[in-house]
Design an enzyme around this catalytic site. Structure first.
Site, PDB file in Angstrom:
ATOM      1  N   GLU A 137       0.804  -1.217   0.000  1.00  0.00           N
ATOM      2  CA  GLU A 137       0.000   0.000   0.000  1.00  0.00           C
ATOM      3  C   GLU A 137       0.846   1.280   0.000  1.00  0.00           C
ATOM      4  O   GLU A 137       0.813   2.074   0.946  1.00  0.00           O
ATOM      5  CB  GLU A 137      -0.969   0.000   1.188  1.00  0.00           C
ATOM      6  CG  GLU A 137      -1.993  -1.116   1.106  1.00  0.00           C
ATOM      7  CD  GLU A 137      -3.072  -1.040   2.174  1.00  0.00           C
ATOM      8  OE1 GLU A 137      -2.819  -0.443   3.231  1.00  0.00           O
ATOM      9  OE2 GLU A 137      -4.170  -1.572   1.941  1.00  0.00           O
ATOM     10  N   GLU A 178      -6.746  -7.707  -0.819  1.00  0.00           N
ATOM     11  CA  GLU A 178      -7.166  -7.704   0.589  1.00  0.00           C
ATOM     12  C   GLU A 178      -8.591  -7.196   0.695  1.00  0.00           C
ATOM     13  O   GLU A 178      -8.954  -6.205   0.048  1.00  0.00           O
ATOM     14  CB  GLU A 178      -6.323  -6.727   1.425  1.00  0.00           C
ATOM     15  CG  GLU A 178      -4.901  -7.096   1.645  1.00  0.00           C
ATOM     16  CD  GLU A 178      -4.202  -6.024   2.509  1.00  0.00           C
ATOM     17  OE1 GLU A 178      -4.877  -5.328   3.282  1.00  0.00           O
ATOM     18  OE2 GLU A 178      -2.988  -5.887   2.349  1.00  0.00           O
TER      19      GLU A 178
HETATM   20  C1  GLA Z   1      -4.221  -2.682   5.095  1.00  0.00           C
HETATM   21  C2  GLA Z   1      -2.883  -3.377   5.167  1.00  0.00           C
HETATM   22  C3  GLA Z   1      -2.925  -4.670   5.916  1.00  0.00           C
HETATM   23  C4  GLA Z   1      -3.782  -4.561   7.142  1.00  0.00           C
HETATM   24  C5  GLA Z   1      -5.158  -4.119   6.735  1.00  0.00           C
HETATM   25  C6  GLA Z   1      -6.111  -4.054   7.889  1.00  0.00           C
HETATM   26  O1  GLA Z   1      -4.919  -2.972   3.979  1.00  0.00           O
HETATM   27  O2  GLA Z   1      -2.332  -3.601   3.897  1.00  0.00           O
HETATM   28  O3  GLA Z   1      -1.599  -5.012   6.249  1.00  0.00           O
HETATM   29  O4  GLA Z   1      -3.224  -3.636   8.012  1.00  0.00           O
HETATM   30  O5  GLA Z   1      -5.077  -2.844   6.177  1.00  0.00           O
HETATM   31  O6  GLA Z   1      -7.408  -3.705   7.485  1.00  0.00           O
END
Ligand code: GLA
Length: 687
Positions: free
Chosen positions: A163, A319
């Protein structure tokens, strides 16, 4: 499509990881667990039908415990175990969590905030993106991993970093200061060029030497907005350089596709259209906004933006959550069936991978209250049963893989306009980029109209309708593109505070909105923003509508007046206009209508554009993916009642011919039931 890789003399890098069917799985952090748990993990993964896991995202400290000393033993064992069980690996570079030794050795690489606070370690989030030491260390660990695992048969893709853009976006460190000046020299050529672009004669900000040009740090009053806009571009560019450096290090040893997980919509520091050009496969992370009762609409917007930046190609949801997250003020658990609705909305909008954060809930650390595929409650839980069911469902619909979601309406999305509009000292704090995008999107969603997000300068000619909810920054070239689109027969709908400034946040000459004057047949003499909670009434549509936030003193120059203000600061003046230009129409709406109030306007606009709303109940979400031999209609019932579609509705949804629900195998008759809170994936022979 695939890209040639230098690593293998031009052998193509696949545009999607080599996994059978749709990808299913999540972030897997085995380093948090004793090895005997790993064996239970893979057994459960097989039970759930998991075929891909993302490994090593935050493992730098375990892979390189001291600078230049590596320990790959545990990762070797994890990868072998997964491989032996037929589970593929999306191998991460761990550069979003530099180890403690890194910050101790290179304290200057810590991120500095706008007000000068130096951010300490003990959390996660990369170091200063411009730090040469950080970049070198990141490239080194990426190379080591690629060298060791680049050809491993289980490793089917690379997950660079995590991210980009959050939690670290803007940085005001000494390294940023140095790189900033270099970047500005390249962008503006000379100090004269910079002074002109930033309009530094205003408030006497003229720079005489390069080393006087600072970062837009906290200052006594508002910082030059053109400087801040450039800083947003610079921040995005520096993060992207970090990605590209790691990607190249990987490509030197591996021809597997490389991605990095985006945060479509919510992360304002990255220009995803630019990022998408750098990855082999686009991927996204998405989490529901618990406070928003219509959060599934935000989800759909994020998915559509992801597909759009991917150019319509299949993308990966890397995710999302099985239930609650842990980082919002009130973390609402998903109710029974909600997770499946979320997953299928992503799938309908083009995702060929449905993945979660994370596989097994962590016992320690900041995210222990975040849901997971294996929750703290273990396998005797609703969440686990739903995880297993979703795995089975994805196998049942695997034939959708590779099919494409089609849209004939575009909403304009321009990251630079987003950056520019939301700076300080605008006519109204209530005029927000994201709000307008979401509201127009919501209206289109309710009407069952699938949209792409598109850039104002791209070829738009294949869209029946283009909506510009917030195009504050619009270059002359982009405005000319929109004008050509209308001339060629397109329908363009522009919302207020659009076409105001150029790429340097300089007001266009000729009056507000001058670059769109030909397309719209109107321009703006003066903005007339409303007070907080003040409303204004517009008549002329099928019903009276109420606007908020904004009105204009509009000058009509050829357009027809469709709606008129009956009260408020522009009482008696035009509010909504329609202009016949070339073979198309340019519409303008000068106030802020919410999703309900937009309905009668959109009816008129759809009629010009030949766009046909789905005619389905408002909380039924329908998206169509087109394959070579069949179309797949994903229908999601967001209500808690069974919805029965009558014959005409069924026909509009899926034609009159035979239809099979891939999830149940049922052949459907003349009418169609959508189970309460349920999902159907209908296979329809190509129409
Ligand atoms: C982000 C991060 C993950 C985790 C999620 C939790 O997307 O990439 O590592 O922290 O949030 O919702």
């Amino acid at each position: 499509m695939s890209t040639p890789s230098p690593a293998d003399g031009g052998r193509a890098t696949p545009a999607f990881p080599d996994v059978d069917g749709l990808c299913y799985g999540g972030d897997y952090n085995p380093e948090q667990w004793p090895e005997d748990v790993w064996h239970e993990d893979v057994a459960l993964m097989r039970e759930a039908g998991v075929n891909l896991v993302s490994v090593g995202i935050f493992s730098w400290a375990m892979l390189e415990p001291r600078e230049g000393e590596y320990d790959f033993g545990w990762l070797d064992r994890v990868i072998e175990l997964l491989h032996a069980n037929g589970i593929r690996v999306d191998l991460a570079t761990p550069t979003a969590a530099p180890p403690a030794w890194f910050f101790a050795r290179y304290p200057d690489s810590r991120v500095v905030t706008r007000d000068g606070t130096v951010l300490g370690p003990g959390s996660r989030g990369m170091a200063a993106p411009t730090s040469p030491e950080y970049r070198a260390a990141a490239v080194r660990i990426a190379s080591k991993l690629a060298e060791r695992y680049g050809d491993h048969p289980a490793v089917v893709m690379w997950h660079v970093h995590n991210e980009y853009g959050a939690p670290v976006g803007e940085d005001f460190s000494v390294h940023a200061q140095r790189s900033w000046r270099t970047w500005l020299r390249e962008r503006h050529g000379s100090l004269d060029g910079l002074n002109a672009a930033w309009g530094t004669r205003f408030w006497g900000q003229v720079y005489g030497e390069w080393d006087q040009v600072g970062l837009p740090a906290a200052s006594p009053s508002v910082v030059n907005p053109a400087q801040r806009l450039d800083f947003a571009r610079f921040t995005d560019a520096m993060l992207r350089e970090c990605f590209v450096a790691e990607r190249e290090a990987i490509r030197a040893h591996s021809s597997r596709p490389v991605t990095t997980n985006f945060m479509a919509v919510i992360c304002p520091t990255t220009d995803l259209f630019a990022w998408a050009r750098e990855v082999d496969v686009v991927s996204n992370d998405h989490y529901l906004t618990a406070a928003d009762p219509r959060t599934h609409v935000r989800l759909a917007l994020a998915a559509d933006l992801t597909r759009s930046v991917a150019g319509g190609k299949p993308w990966m949801l890397l995710e999302h959550s099985t239930s609650a997250v842990n980082w919002q003020p009130r973390n609402v658990a998903k109710r029974a069936g909600e997770e499946a609705r979320n997953a299928f909305s992503h799938l309908g909008r083009g995702a060929d991978a449905i993945m979660f954060f994370q596989w097994r809930a962590s016992r320690s650390g900041a995210e222990k209250f975040h849901s997971a595929m294996v929750p703290h409650a273990g396998t005797r839980s609703r969440v686990w049963r739903e995880v297993v069911q979703l795995g089975a469902d994805l196998r049942a619909v695997a034939e959708v893989r590779g099919s494409r979601t089609q849209a004939d309406v575009a909403l304009l999305w321009d990251q630079e306009s987003f950056w520019a509009q939301d700076l300080e000292w605008r006519p109204s704090v209530d005029a927000q980029y994201a709000e307008r995008i979401l509201t127009f999107y919501d209206r289109l969603w309710r009407d069952g109209v699938t949209v792409d997000l598109a850039q104002p300068s791209q070829d738009l000619s294949h869209y029946k309708l283009v909506v510009a909810p917030a195009s504050y920054l619009l270059t002359r070239d982009a405005a000319a593109n929109l004008t050509r689109y209308v001339e060629g027969g397109g329908t363009l709908l522009v919302s207020f505070f659009s076409g105001i400034v150029d790429e340097d946040d300089r007001v266009h000459e000729g009056g507000f909105m001058a670059p769109l004057r030909d397309a719209l047949g109107v321009w703006v003499e003066e903005f007339l923003p409303l007070r907080e909670h003040e409303t204004t009434t517009v008549t002329g549509l099928a019903r009276e509508v109420t606007g908020t936030v904004w009105a204009d003193d509009l000058v009509v120059d050829g357009a027809d007046v469709v709606g008129t203000y009956t009260d408020g600061p522009a009482a008696g003046q035009p509010a909504i206009t329609r202009h016949a230009h070339g073979a198309g129409h340019g519409w303008y709406v000068s106030t802020s209508l919410d999703a309900d109030e937009l309905a009668p306007l959109m009816e008129r606009v759809y009629a010009d554009a030949g766009v046909v709303p789905s005619g389905l109940p408002e909380d039924v979400e329908v998206v169509v993916r087109s394959g070579a031999d069949a179309e797949y209609v994903v229908a999601i019932n967001h209500t808690q009642d069974v919805i029965t579609l009558d014959e005409p509705q069924r026909e509009r949804l899926a034609g009159a011919g035979p239809v099979v629900d891939l999830l149940t195998g049922d052949k459907l008759g003349d009418t169609l039931d959508l189970p309460a809170g349920g999902v159907r994936v209908l296979r329809v022979e190509a129409r």
